[in-house]
Enzyme design. Structure first.
Site, PDB file in Angstrom:
ATOM      1  N   SER A 107       6.020   2.160  -6.178  1.00 25.23           N
ATOM      2  CA  SER A 107       7.021   1.083  -6.058  1.00 25.23           C
ATOM      3  C   SER A 107       6.426  -0.208  -6.588  1.00 25.23           C
ATOM      4  O   SER A 107       5.195  -0.355  -6.649  1.00 25.23           O
ATOM      5  CB  SER A 107       7.375   0.902  -4.573  1.00 25.23           C
ATOM      6  OG  SER A 107       8.202  -0.221  -4.384  1.00 25.23           O
TER       7      SER A 107
ATOM      8  N   TYR B  26       4.887  -0.660   4.507  1.00 27.12           N
ATOM      9  CA  TYR B  26       5.409  -0.027   3.282  1.00 27.12           C
ATOM     10  C   TYR B  26       4.511  -0.414   2.111  1.00 27.12           C
ATOM     11  O   TYR B  26       4.088   0.445   1.333  1.00 27.12           O
ATOM     12  CB  TYR B  26       6.852  -0.471   3.042  1.00 27.12           C
ATOM     13  CG  TYR B  26       7.524   0.205   1.856  1.00 27.12           C
ATOM     14  CD1 TYR B  26       7.725   1.584   1.836  1.00 27.12           C
ATOM     15  CD2 TYR B  26       7.957  -0.535   0.759  1.00 27.12           C
ATOM     16  CE1 TYR B  26       8.339   2.208   0.761  1.00 27.12           C
ATOM     17  CE2 TYR B  26       8.579   0.071  -0.323  1.00 27.12           C
ATOM     18  CZ  TYR B  26       8.765   1.447  -0.327  1.00 27.12           C
ATOM     19  OH  TYR B  26       9.373   2.067  -1.400  1.00 27.12           O
TER      20      TYR B  26
END
Ligand code: NDP
Length: 251
Positions: free
Chosen positions: A146, A159
């Site tokens: 990501s 995250y």
């Protein structure tokens, strides 16, 4: 009568985790369209079966695997059954993931365990189980990381931590295996329109991200599948190491 053009992945076998929705589903479709035999894995077997039926009807060889990537034994069985059923393993797409945003203070730490188990430990175990097969066939690992693996932001600490860890692991792995022909590809999307945000348990974080994304043209899952296509269909001497792909509207 001329026959249809051959896909660039004819004869290859791919395993895609998190293929029951979003980026994984789009990537499985792309790989099958390029001629690969595809193992599709996730927890929601009903969704996988529907996708499997569709891909099979279109002429692909498909293996459906009900899999929780946080279960190490199940991960090893998934890789073994892919090799047994489809005849090998050339492309592993580590895509299964959770993005449970929220502040560190007062966090529900079960969110952290779920993210670490899925986004990080799952990736490590899948890669470890697949590696002997990838080394044998000079295969490719694709990590769906990501933008969050490159840029840390407030409210995404764990995250971010999982995706930074995937990037670090992947660069080290690349150095270990690249001279033996295995390619390690890291794809780093910005906001993609999928179910990912639906699972956020911290209500203010969920509301804030929904408000932000409502103002932009998000990426589509197929945009990310196209990035994966570019990397996995490149000639064997070309290692597309990293693809950073953001919505144009995301500052
Ligand atoms: P989705 O929620 O649509 O897909 C996530 C997939 O992961 C689902 O197929 C889900 O299947 C699977 N999954 C979750 N937990 C597990 C588990 N324990 N075992 C097996 N499979 C699991 O979201 P996306 O398509 O967006 O997410 C795919 C990847 O893309 C993730 O790694 C995410 O971090 C990354 N990403 C997404 C971005 C976005 O904006 N959407 C941006 C950057 C990266 P099931 O529930 O059936 O198990």
């Amino acid at each position: 009568m001329s026959s249809a053009p051959e896909g660039k992945l004819e004869g290859k076998v791919a395993l895609v985790t998190g293929a029951s929705s979003g980026i994984g589903e789009a990537t499985a479709r792309m790989l099958a369209a390029e001629g690969a035999a595809v193992a599709i894995a996730a927890r929601r077997a009903d969704r996988l079966r529907a996708l499997g039926d569709e891909l099979t009807a279109a002429g692909a060889r498909v293996h459906v695997i009900a899999l929780d990537v946080t279960d190490e034994e199940a991960v090893r069985s998934a890789v073994a059954s892919t090799v047994e059923t489809l005849g090998g393993l050339d492309i592993l797409v580590n895509n299964a993931g959770l993005m449970l945003l929220g502040p560190v203070e007062d966090a529900d730490t079960t969110d952290w365990s779920r993210m670490i188990g899925t986004n990080l430990t799952g990736v490590l175990h899948l890669t470890h189980a697949a590696l002997p097969h990838l080394l044998r066939g000079q295969g490719t690992v694709v990590q769906i990381s990501s933008v969050a693996g490159r840029v840390a932001v407030r409210g995404a600490a764990v995250y971010n931590a999982t995706k930074f860890a995937v990037n670090a692991f992947s660069e080290s792995l690349r150095q270990e295996v690249t001279e033996r022909g295995v390619r390690v590809v890291v794809v780093e999307p910005g906001t993609v329109e999928t179910e990912l945000r639906e699972h956020i348990t911290h209500a203010p974080s969920k509301a804030a991200i929904e408000e932000r994304v409502a103002k932009i043209r998000q990426l589509r899952s197929t945009d990310i599948a196209e990035a994966v296509r570019y990397a996995v269909t490149a000639p064997p001497h070309v290692m597309v190491g990293e693809i950073f792909i953001r919505p144009t509207d995301q500052a």
